[in-house]
Structures are given as structure tokens and as C-alpha cells.
Design a protein around this motif. Structure first.
Motif, short mmCIF file in Angstrom:
data_model
loop_
_atom_site.label_atom_id
_atom_site.label_comp_id
_atom_site.label_asym_id
_atom_site.label_seq_id
_atom_site.Cartn_x
_atom_site.Cartn_y
_atom_site.Cartn_z
N ILE A 1 -73.80 -57.70 58.84
CA ILE A 1 -74.15 -59.12 58.95
C ILE A 1 -74.73 -59.41 60.33
O ILE A 1 -75.73 -60.11 60.45
CB ILE A 1 -72.92 -60.00 58.65
N GLY A 2 -74.10 -58.88 61.35
CA GLY A 2 -74.58 -59.12 62.70
C GLY A 2 -75.96 -58.56 62.95
O GLY A 2 -76.80 -59.19 63.60
N SER B 1 -64.21 -54.21 57.01
CA SER B 1 -64.60 -55.43 57.72
C SER B 1 -65.47 -55.11 58.93
O SER B 1 -66.39 -55.88 59.25
CB SER B 1 -63.38 -56.24 58.14
N LEU B 2 -65.23 -53.98 59.58
CA LEU B 2 -66.10 -53.57 60.69
C LEU B 2 -67.51 -53.26 60.20
O LEU B 2 -68.50 -53.67 60.82
CB LEU B 2 -65.51 -52.36 61.41
N GLY C 1 -69.15 -56.56 59.07
CA GLY C 1 -69.49 -57.37 60.24
C GLY C 1 -70.71 -56.83 60.98
O GLY C 1 -71.56 -57.60 61.44
N ALA C 2 -70.80 -55.50 61.10
CA ALA C 2 -71.97 -54.90 61.75
C ALA C 2 -73.23 -55.15 60.93
O ALA C 2 -74.29 -55.44 61.49
CB ALA C 2 -71.75 -53.40 61.95
#
Length: 60
Positions: free
Chosen positions: A25-26, A18-19, A22-23
Motif C-alpha cells: 500500500i505504501g 500486515s508488513l 503495508g509495504a
């Protein structure tokens, strides 16, 4: 029943996944819109560091 060590490995893998997601996507979608895989390039992080700590000396 699933052994506790299997549950712990699954939780740790889910957190790491998930990290990373998330990185990606961000950086790739929400951020400047570049290639999401660029988030794993060390040069990207050097650039982010330079933006945050602009004007400070750092040796690479």
C-alpha cells in the motif's frame, strides 16, 4: 481451547502479512503509484537504498 503453538503461528503469519500489505500500500498507492507487487523486487530496494545513502560507495 486453541493450542498455544497455533496461536503463535497465527500471530506471526498476521504480522508478516500486515508488513507485506503495508509495504504494498505504501509503495503502490501512497508512493509513486506503480505496481504494488514491485515492492518485492530487489531492484526497488536497491533504488531506495541509493536514494537514502546518495553518494556512498556500495558493492552489489
Amino acid at each position: 481451547m486453541i493450542p498455544i503453538w497455533v496461536r503463535l503461528v497465527f500471530i506471526i503469519a498476521a504480522i508478516i502479512g500486515s508488513l507485506a500489505l503495508g509495504a504494498m500500500i505504501g509503495y503502490g498507492i501512497v508512493g509513486e503509484g506503480g505496481n504494488p507487487m514491485d515492492v518485492f523486487n530487489p531492484q526497488t530496494w536497491y533504488h531506495i537504498y541509493d536514494i537514502i545513502f546518495e553518494g556512498t560507495d556500495r558493492q552489489r
